[in-house]
Scaffold this active site. Sequence first.
Site, PDB file in Angstrom:
ATOM      1  N   THR A   1      73.681  29.691  36.680  1.00 55.81           N
ATOM      2  CA  THR A   1      72.286  30.097  36.923  1.00 55.81           C
ATOM      3  C   THR A   1      72.146  30.717  38.305  1.00 55.81           C
ATOM      4  OG1 THR A   1      71.315  28.436  35.462  1.00 55.81           O
ATOM      5  CG2 THR A   1      69.938  29.212  37.271  1.00 55.81           C
TER       6      THR A   1
ATOM      7  N   SER B   1      23.148  44.698  38.156  1.00 55.69           N
ATOM      8  CA  SER B   1      22.351  43.489  38.311  1.00 55.69           C
ATOM      9  C   SER B   1      21.657  43.129  37.009  1.00 55.69           C
ATOM     10  CB  SER B   1      21.306  43.683  39.407  1.00 55.69           C
ATOM     11  OG  SER B   1      20.432  42.583  39.480  1.00 55.69           O
ATOM     12  N   SER B   2      21.503  41.819  36.796  1.00 55.19           N
ATOM     13  CA  SER B   2      20.755  41.348  35.637  1.00 55.19           C
ATOM     14  C   SER B   2      19.266  41.226  35.938  1.00 55.19           C
ATOM     15  CB  SER B   2      21.294  39.985  35.204  1.00 55.19           C
ATOM     16  OG  SER B   2      21.109  39.031  36.245  1.00 55.19           O
TER      17      SER B   2
END
Length: 484
Positions: free
Chosen positions: A158, A335-336
Amino acid sequence: MNLSDSRTATTQPAPAVIAFRIEHDLLGDREVPADAYWGVHTLRAIENFPITGRRIGSNTHLIAGLAAVKWAAASANCTLGLLDKTRADAIRQACKEILDGALHDQFVVDVIQGGAGTSTNMNANEVIANRALEILGRERGDYDFLHPNEHVNLSQSTNDVYPTAVNISTIFAIRELLDAMRVLREAFVAKSAEFRTIVKMGRTQLQDAVPMTLGQEFGTYAVTMEEDSARLEEASLLVHEINLGATAIGTGLNADPRYSALACDYLREITGLPLVTALDLVEATQDVGQFVHLSGVLKRVAVKLSKICNDLRLLSSGPRAGFGEINLPPVQAGSSIMPGKVNPVIPEVVNQVAYEVIGHDVTITMAAEAGQLQLNAFEPIIVKSLSESMTHLGAACRTLAERCVVGITANADRLRSSVENSIGLVTALNPYIGYPAATLIAQEALLTGRNVADLVLEKRLLDRAELDRILQPEHLANLRQDTP
């Protein structure tokens, strides 16, 4: 019929029958899904590392790097007479299929894992072994004929497979990032040319400084991307050095003395990359300095890219109560609750990518520092962090270019007005009317709110023709004829 009778009468679907095969490791026997290409070592890693939910198969470059290494190893072992051609050919075919994109869904270990990448290497060994067995007409799990460790992992550890695959994957990720940075640089170059003669006020410390052009401002962004691309290319050179053949700690134990050079030759042929074997494999096996350096360059890119986005947000602020010098293309409602509001969402998302990259740099630094003696066990978190930094930076560059920069427009009249009404304009007149007179003009303009040009004409310090010449964009911004 009552309710209980109704439930009794309802036919329930029979549970699906899941087939398993039995595999064995040093901890004992385990059932592995019969249709899985991975095996018992991967199974234990799945159970041991339920960390991010993100599998190594999501890093396509890493999987390709692993397949390339296993292919090169099989070829070297076959050439050296350590692996018969039948098994070698089957392993190589399996690796080629993975390089071409197959079986990536079988690389199922979590990207954050203990064991210095052993689970990743074993996942690769098992997938390649089982696909090779299929190619040879054998059943998956028939390891007596072709074994993940004895054949696929022959002459390897490895500790040389994983770092080498990581280097390969990193090189390809860098190339993709460089392509994305080029796209962004070209977008800035185009805007620099478009805005070449649009005069505006330059600012230092957010205060009026001296005139420049919007083209000059955008030109600096193009230069920034070009310089950072050059630094990234330089950093990439360090990643071309590999330690394949080092095996466990760099001494090459259990590998033929000829294996390292031969495997590197095959790996260059397979990947098309100018890879070189490190001069000292013991040092190379424990060293992750190339990743620390690369991460530092990525942080540099992130910091400067974030600064550019800060500028874009500031210059486009408003549209009426801010700078309002440029308009970013509207890409979504902002924007909401506030009708008509549009926010600089593209620069904002790029800012956030930059913050992430800077955080990854800290992670990589700590992981590199934590290495001990002959190995750094924390390369998996380095790989994850580097991969995300490069992938996300590349996406951010392309998004910024395509969703923002190409659509930027200039408010030329507002920019020109800010120059004409700025006290800073007097600096451009200083060589013609002298410092004392320029100081008086600046003071009076500040006190009365009148513009500098009108006061200069009123006091007969310059005539109209001379003033108009001085206030030409080319003169104000000190543009040279070779300026793009």
